[in-house]
Design a protein around this motif. Structure first.
Motif, PDB file in Angstrom:
ATOM      1  N   VAL A 332       0.851  -1.192   0.000  1.00 46.87           N
ATOM      2  CA  VAL A 332       0.000   0.000   0.000  1.00 46.87           C
ATOM      3  C   VAL A 332       0.886   1.241   0.000  1.00 46.87           C
ATOM      4  N   TYR A 333       1.932   1.204   0.841  1.00 43.59           N
ATOM      5  CA  TYR A 333       2.883   2.315   0.886  1.00 43.59           C
ATOM      6  C   TYR A 333       4.110   1.885   1.679  1.00 43.59           C
ATOM      7  N   SER A 334       5.182   2.677   1.574  1.00 45.52           N
ATOM      8  CA  SER A 334       6.403   2.363   2.316  1.00 45.52           C
ATOM      9  C   SER A 334       7.265   3.610   2.425  1.00 45.52           C
ATOM     10  N   GLY A 335       8.208   3.566   3.345  1.00 42.53           N
ATOM     11  CA  GLY A 335       9.096   4.698   3.543  1.00 42.53           C
ATOM     12  C   GLY A 335       9.772   4.624   4.890  1.00 42.53           C
ATOM     13  N   ILE A 363       6.628  11.456   8.624  1.00 37.45           N
ATOM     14  CA  ILE A 363       6.587  10.270   7.766  1.00 37.45           C
ATOM     15  C   ILE A 363       6.928  10.654   6.328  1.00 37.45           C
ATOM     16  N   ASP A 364       7.633   9.746   5.626  1.00 33.03           N
ATOM     17  CA  ASP A 364       8.064  10.064   4.265  1.00 33.03           C
ATOM     18  C   ASP A 364       7.883   8.864   3.341  1.00 33.03           C
ATOM     19  N   ASN A 365       8.383   9.000   2.107  1.00 22.86           N
ATOM     20  CA  ASN A 365       8.281   7.942   1.101  1.00 22.86           C
ATOM     21  C   ASN A 365       9.669   7.435   0.693  1.00 22.86           C
ATOM     22  N   ASN A 373       4.581   6.817  -4.619  1.00 23.73           N
ATOM     23  CA  ASN A 373       4.162   8.107  -5.163  1.00 23.73           C
ATOM     24  C   ASN A 373       4.055   9.142  -4.035  1.00 23.73           C
ATOM     25  N   PRO A 374       4.841  10.221  -4.080  1.00 25.91           N
ATOM     26  CA  PRO A 374       4.791  11.226  -3.004  1.00 25.91           C
ATOM     27  C   PRO A 374       3.447  11.931  -2.909  1.00 25.91           C
ATOM     28  N   LEU A 396       6.398  14.495   4.721  1.00 26.55           N
ATOM     29  CA  LEU A 396       7.419  15.165   3.927  1.00 26.55           C
ATOM     30  C   LEU A 396       7.950  14.224   2.851  1.00 26.55           C
ATOM     31  N   ALA A 397       8.036  14.709   1.629  1.00 27.22           N
ATOM     32  CA  ALA A 397       8.548  13.896   0.522  1.00 27.22           C
ATOM     33  C   ALA A 397      10.047  13.662   0.689  1.00 27.22           C
ATOM     34  N   GLN A 398      10.510  12.576   0.087  1.00 35.29           N
ATOM     35  CA  GLN A 398      11.902  12.158   0.205  1.00 35.29           C
ATOM     36  C   GLN A 398      12.892  13.256  -0.179  1.00 35.29           C
ATOM     37  N   ASP A 399      12.554  14.059  -1.190  1.00 34.03           N
ATOM     38  CA  ASP A 399      13.477  15.082  -1.679  1.00 34.03           C
ATOM     39  C   ASP A 399      13.249  16.453  -1.046  1.00 34.03           C
ATOM     40  N   ASP A 400      12.405  16.516  -0.008  1.00 36.85           N
ATOM     41  CA  ASP A 400      12.138  17.775   0.676  1.00 36.85           C
ATOM     42  C   ASP A 400      13.309  18.114   1.605  1.00 36.85           C
TER      43      ASP A 400
END
Length: 447
Positions: A332-335, A363-365, A373-374, A396-400
């Motif tokens: 479903v999702y991961s990070g 939490i992030d991706n 998908n962010p 927060l997205a991975q590249d933030d």
């Protein structure tokens, strides 16, 4: 001979009655489908009370029983483990909404063994979901002999939801289990015991928020290619899946509980004990630990699984997320996530009591294996807020750049204020320490 014949006749009669019961259920479901009868849907509150006189799988000793319940093979519930008893008391509740009134509840009672890759079945039973207290005979899978008695209570009410769109909806309680790696032993004496633990939390609301949307493995990620693609991937997956089973095995030493609020979540994130004394870290054992966690939201059982990113059992594994997901091709999702006090770890002091601070879950991706998908991070935050009442989630997205700043501050606080070693931030095995993959390799050879 007369006594033997009477017993055989009684056994045959019992088996015949069970077969007729199952045939009746099948007939009802088939008739409803064939004649387009509008199926009634109900909301269920199932209380699993306990069992008595469970048959021992092995002649010597007692058993550590647990059970797994299913409704029409659509949704399942796995219980806690009760140590050293043939008459366990569970008193655990399972709430499922929009269930067909013709549904069948199937339960498998098992004995768990710490060192085994396979659990032993004590017996099984099936029953309807009609309301009331039920006393049900547990029977063996092969010969159908009595293996004990199970008690449960079912409350049923007409379903108010759109039953046709989202049936079999798990609705709580939000229960969790903590699992310690079987390699946590005497050679781990200088390390936080949390580095050998995983957590699994069964969560609700995934169908509402995500529907059929999943994150498939990243075909451009080299580590994922080694797991899911190519002639050697089968062997790689078998090792990871055996490791997952051993890591997440239900045993008598697991911790079990129910989450009712955000406070319960942050309690899970408190620092663990160290195996050595006099290292100065015992004061932080019951304080929220500055640490980064690897997580997956699994599709197969709708669970939130996580461990510290520096967990020792990740040694020898190219993908942390694949180990948590049991090599699922999609999740479903991961990070990753980490707790922080409002304002960040860089503005925190241990002189401030944890209870006087508002805590956040960042939490992030950050997952190369599934590259989620962010744009769905907002839904992940909603999901956690739905399950953990009162929690404040920051997505927060991975590249933030803000994510890197927050993670760096978390780890810096751990290193400079809490005595965490640099080697504990990433998977690391001390000299002479048995790794999880070592233990699995031995178990597979002995199997």
């Amino acid at each position: 001979m007369c006594l033997k014949a009477a017993m055989e006749n009684a056994h045959h009669t019992l088996q015949s009655a069970k077969a007729k019961f199952n045939d009746h259920l099948d007939a009802v479901k088939l008739a409803a489908k064939e004649f387009n009868v509008d199926t009634k849907y109900v909301d269920l509150v199932i209380r699993f009370i306990g069992a008595s006189d469970l048959a021992k799988v092995h002649v010597i000793g007692t058993i550590n029983p647990c059970f797994r319940a299913r409704l029409d093979d659509k949704v399942s519930y796995t219980s806690s483990v009760k140590p050293n008893t043939i008459s366990p008391v569970w008193d655990e509740t399972w709430i499922v909404k929009t269930v067909p009134s013709t549904a069948t509840l199937s339960v498998v009672v098992r004995e768990v063994e710490t060192k085994s890759l396979v659990d032993d079945d004590v017996g099984v039973f099936q029953t309807t979901v009609t309301a009331g207290v039920k006393e049900v005979e547990i029977v063996g899978k092969r010969l159908g002999r009595n293996r004990g008695t199970f008690w449960l209570n079912i409350e049923s009410s007409p379903s108010a939801h759109n039953s046709r769109s989202l049936p079999y909806l798990f609705d709580g309680p939000i229960h969790y289990s903590r699992h310690d790696s079987p390699t946590m032993g005497v050679l781990t004496n200088l390390r936080d015991t949390r580095l050998y633990s995983t957590w699994k939390i069964y969560i609700k609301g995934i169908p509402h928020l995500f529907g059929d949307t999943v994150q498939r493995w990243n075909h451009d990620y080299k580590a994922a290619q080694a797991i899911f693609k190519g002639p050697t991937s089968i062997a790689v997956r078998s090792g990871i899946m055996a490791s997952h089973h051993m890591l997440y095995a239900r045993t008598a030493s697991n911790g079990f509980g129910v989450i009712t609020s955000a406070d319960d979540v942050f309690e899970l994130l408190q620092g663990g004990s160290r195996r050595s004394s006099g290292d100065g870290n015992s004061a932080f054992e019951n304080r929220i630990k500055p640490a980064v966690y690897t997580y997956v939201i699994a599709e197969e059982d709708e669970s939130f699984r996580f461990s510290e990113t520096g967990a020792a059992f990740f040694v020898d594994f190219a993908s942390k997320h694949a180990l948590h997901s049991n090599c699922a091709e999609s999740v479903v999702y991961s990070g990753e996530f980490h707790p922080r006090p409002e304002g960040g770890w860089e503005n925190f002091s241990d002189y401030t009591d944890d209870s006087s601070v508002r805590w956040e879950l960042v939490i992030d991706n950050n997952s190369g294996t599934y590259s989620p998908n962010p744009d769905l991070l907002a839904k992940v935050a909603q999901l956690l807020e739905l399950n953990f009442t009162g929690i404040n989630v920051v997505a927060l997205a991975q590249d933030d750049p803000e994510l890197k700043k927050s993670v760096d501050a978390c780890r810096e606080y751990a290193l400079t204020k809490r005595g965490v070693k640099t080697t504990e931030l990433e998977p690391h095995a001390t000299e002479g320490e048995e790794t999880l993959l070592d233990r699995v390799s031995v178990a597979l050879k002995e199997a």
